[in-house]
Every structure is written in structure tokens, then in C-alpha cells.
Design a protein around this motif. Structure first.
Motif, short mmCIF file in Angstrom:
data_model
loop_
_atom_site.label_atom_id
_atom_site.label_comp_id
_atom_site.label_asym_id
_atom_site.label_seq_id
_atom_site.Cartn_x
_atom_site.Cartn_y
_atom_site.Cartn_z
N PHE A 183 0.82 -1.21 0.00
CA PHE A 183 0.00 0.00 0.00
C PHE A 183 0.86 1.27 0.00
N ASN A 184 2.15 1.13 0.36
CA ASN A 184 3.02 2.29 0.59
C ASN A 184 2.38 3.24 1.60
N LEU A 185 1.60 2.66 2.49
CA LEU A 185 0.95 3.37 3.59
C LEU A 185 1.03 2.48 4.82
N ASN A 186 1.08 3.07 5.99
CA ASN A 186 1.10 2.31 7.24
C ASN A 186 -0.32 2.05 7.73
N PRO A 187 -0.51 1.10 8.64
CA PRO A 187 -1.85 0.82 9.16
C PRO A 187 -2.54 2.05 9.76
N PHE A 188 -1.74 2.98 10.29
CA PHE A 188 -2.32 4.17 10.91
C PHE A 188 -2.45 5.34 9.93
N SER A 189 -2.04 5.17 8.68
CA SER A 189 -2.12 6.25 7.70
C SER A 189 -3.57 6.66 7.49
N GLU A 190 -3.77 7.94 7.27
CA GLU A 190 -5.12 8.48 7.11
C GLU A 190 -5.89 7.77 6.01
N GLU A 191 -5.20 7.45 4.92
CA GLU A 191 -5.88 6.85 3.77
C GLU A 191 -6.29 5.39 4.04
N ILE A 192 -5.71 4.77 5.05
CA ILE A 192 -6.11 3.42 5.44
C ILE A 192 -7.29 3.46 6.41
N TRP A 223 -2.21 -4.54 12.60
CA TRP A 223 -1.89 -3.81 13.83
C TRP A 223 -1.22 -4.72 14.85
N PHE A 224 -1.52 -6.02 14.80
CA PHE A 224 -0.94 -6.96 15.76
C PHE A 224 0.56 -7.16 15.53
N LEU A 225 1.04 -6.80 14.34
CA LEU A 225 2.44 -7.02 14.00
C LEU A 225 3.28 -5.74 14.02
N HIS A 226 2.67 -4.60 13.75
CA HIS A 226 3.44 -3.36 13.62
C HIS A 226 3.94 -2.89 14.98
N ASN A 231 8.37 -9.72 18.32
CA ASN A 231 8.73 -10.31 17.04
C ASN A 231 10.17 -9.96 16.66
N GLU A 232 10.73 -10.72 15.74
CA GLU A 232 12.10 -10.43 15.28
C GLU A 232 12.16 -9.11 14.53
N VAL A 233 11.09 -8.78 13.82
CA VAL A 233 11.01 -7.51 13.11
C VAL A 233 9.71 -6.81 13.51
N MET A 234 9.70 -5.49 13.39
CA MET A 234 8.52 -4.72 13.81
C MET A 234 7.81 -4.08 12.63
N GLY A 235 8.11 -4.57 11.44
CA GLY A 235 7.47 -4.09 10.23
C GLY A 235 8.02 -4.88 9.05
N SER A 236 7.56 -4.53 7.86
CA SER A 236 8.02 -5.24 6.66
C SER A 236 9.01 -4.41 5.85
N TYR A 237 9.18 -3.13 6.22
CA TYR A 237 10.04 -2.23 5.46
C TYR A 237 10.73 -1.28 6.43
N TYR A 238 12.06 -1.19 6.33
CA TYR A 238 12.86 -0.36 7.25
C TYR A 238 13.36 0.88 6.51
N TYR A 239 13.08 2.05 7.09
CA TYR A 239 13.58 3.30 6.51
C TYR A 239 13.77 4.31 7.62
N ASN A 246 8.27 0.41 9.00
CA ASN A 246 6.98 0.65 8.36
C ASN A 246 6.34 -0.69 8.03
N LEU A 247 5.02 -0.68 7.92
CA LEU A 247 4.30 -1.88 7.53
C LEU A 247 3.45 -1.55 6.31
N PHE A 248 4.16 -1.31 5.18
CA PHE A 248 3.49 -0.97 3.93
C PHE A 248 2.77 -2.18 3.33
N ASP A 249 3.27 -3.37 3.65
CA ASP A 249 2.72 -4.62 3.11
C ASP A 249 1.65 -5.12 4.08
N GLN A 250 0.41 -5.12 3.61
CA GLN A 250 -0.70 -5.40 4.52
C GLN A 250 -1.76 -6.27 3.86
#
Length: 276
Positions: free
Chosen positions: A147-156, A191-194, A199-207, A217-221
Motif C-alpha cells: 500500500f506504501n501506507l502504514n496501518p495508521f495512515s489516514e488513507e487506510i 496492527w498486531f504485528l506493527h 517479534n524479530e522484526v517490527m514491520g516489513s520495510y525499514y527506513y 513501516n508496515l506498507f505490506d498489509q
């Protein structure tokens, strides 16, 4: 008459057009017993490799400008029903359950588009989904991709966007009225993963290069309609950070974009009951 549980395991991965990722894909599919996988940012030559080497999977019809590519195990019944540049619609037919609408997305990259432009595409896609659901009487819909958006992004979370909430109890109310307009919910299990420190990682994309940084970030949802909540396997849902004992992370604990991709794959499962 006994009850048999049938499950469909899904995987999504943005490959960053890195051919090296393809060679561990087969191990990921086998280890996680994947039935349907969707890829984005994949080279045409790698698509050829997949078709030649993963013979247990059938590709769906591809269009020249597709940004996502879906493959499914041969015994499943999946057909493409609609296409756009940023999304594809698929119908999953299952004799033990009602038809399911699967939407794969890959919205514009934050490297080339502003946040508002990504948000605008999210709004267009949600409106197209609602229109298609209404015209073809789909109750069960899931949306997956980058989505190139996070779970908390306004557009989500907004009603004009996907209206995806973190609460199962709220989502199960099906819809709400805002400014005299009824809006259906999506439920967002990501939201359970971000940011989950267990967990070993706290998102699917690091920036972590911009002035305002969420680091992970958790752009992949995956988003699901409330009707699918009771069929969703929350224990199976995960961000994949290793395969066959080999880490997809570099020595800093970030996605290894040199060897694999700057995104980590996500997996999820839908379970259906069948009486025999």
C-alpha cells in the motif's frame, strides 16, 4: 457428517526487482505451505523462471502494465475479473464457501509520489472495490499488497480511504454512518504485528533516513471485510524474516536488500469449514 477444515495460505512479497530473491521463493512457498502467492516489482525474466520451475502453480492472465502478479496451486479455482494499473481483482471459488473477492494492490512508491497522490489512489481503489462488490454481490473481500501506507495512515483508516480499523468488535458492526453516509468497515489485522517488540522484526520495510521517521513501516498489509474475521487464522499471520534457517535480514537486523529485497514477505491464512 463430519466437519473438515479447508485452508488457503497466502503470501505477498515485493521483490524490488532483485532476481536473487527468486531463488529462495520456492523454499518460502514450501516451508509455509503457500497456496496463493502474489508478487510485485518482479522482472519479466523472473516470471519466466517461476513458470518453468514452480510447475505446481498456475499464473493468472498478465497485462503489460500490471504491478502485481498472482500464482495459485493448480487445484484451486481462481480467475481474474478486473484489472487496473495499481490493482487487480480476482474471484476465489470454493465449493465449501461463498465466493471471495481478492484484490491485489501496489500503490505508487513514496520515492516518486507524494503522500497525497498515494492517498488519492487508495481512495479510487476503495471506491472501485465498493462498486464491484455491490454490482456482483460480494460479501467477502480481502485486499493485500504494498500500500506504501502504514496501518495508521489516514488513507487506510479514514472513511474516504479503506476505513480499516484495528478492533474486531468495531469491525463486526459492519459499517457506520458519518455525515449521513454509510461506510463499510475493513478490519486490519496488521496492527498486531506493527511495532510488536516480541517479534524479530517490527514491520516489513525499514527506513530511517528522513527527518520524520517511523523506522519500521508496515506498507505490506492485508485488509479483510468483517465477514471474514471468524475465518482468519491470526496465529498463522506473520512477517517472514527467515527461510530454511537462513535470515532475510542483514547484520543490522534490517531487510537484506542486497541479497533479497528491501521488503519482507507477509503470509496469512483463511480457513473454511466443509461438512462431509
Amino acid at each position: 457428517m463430519k466437519k473438515v477444515v479447508i485452508h488457503i495460505n497466502f503470501l505477498f512479497w515485493n521483490l524490488k526487482k532483485n532476481s536473487k530473491s527468486i531463488y529462495c521463493l520456492k523454499d518460502i512457498l514450501v516451508e509455509n505451505e503457500i497456496d496463493v502467492f502474489i508478487l510485485s516489482e518482479v522482472n519479466s525474466r523472473d516470471l519466466i523462471w517461476i513458470n518453468q520451475n514452480l510447475i505446481n502453480y498456475t499464473p493468472t492472465l498478465q497485462l503489460p502494465k500490471n504491478r502485481t502478479f498472482l500464482f495459485y496451486k493448480n487445484h484451486h479455482l481462481i480467475k481474474k475479473v478486473k484489472d487496473s494499473h495499481y490493482y487487480s481483482f480476482f474471484e476465489i471459488l470454493n465449493p465449501s464457501f461463498e465466493k471471495v473477492l481478492l484484490v491485489s494492490v501496489h500503490f505508487p512508491s513514496r520515492l516518486w509520489k507524494r503522500g497525497k497522490e498515494i492517498g488519492y489512489q487508495a481512495q479510487i481503489t476503495k471506491r472501485d472495490i465498493v462498486k464491484f462488490e455491490t454490482e456482483h454481490r460480494y460479501k467477502h473481500t480481502l485486499v493485500v499488497g504494498d500500500f506504501n501506507l502504514n496501518p495508521f495512515s489516514e488513507e487506510i483508516v479514514s472513511t474516504e480511504g479503506f476505513h480499516a480499523v484495528m478492533s474486531k468488535e468495531v469491525a463486526k458492526k459492519e459499517d457506520r454512518v458519518v455525515d449521513f453516509v454509510k461506510h463499510r468497515y475493513f478490519f486490519n489485522p496488521m496492527w498486531f504485528l506493527h511495532g510488536n517488540i516480541n517479534n524479530e522484526v517490527m514491520g516489513s520495510y525499514y527506513y530511517h533516513k528522513s527527518a520524520i521517521s517511523y523506522v519500521w513501516n508496515l506498507f505490506d498489509q492485508v485488509l479483510i471485510r468483517p465477514s471474514l474475521i471468524d475465518y482468519f487464522d491470526f496465529e498463522y499471520l506473520n512477517i517472514i524474516s527467515s527461510v530454511t534457517g537462513h535470515s532475510l535480514l542483514n547484520k543490522h537486523g534490517q531487510p537484506d536488500s542486497n541479497v533479497y529485497s528491501d521488503h519482507l514477505p507477509i503470509k496469512f491464512r483463511i480457513k473454511f469449514d466443509k461438512k462431509e
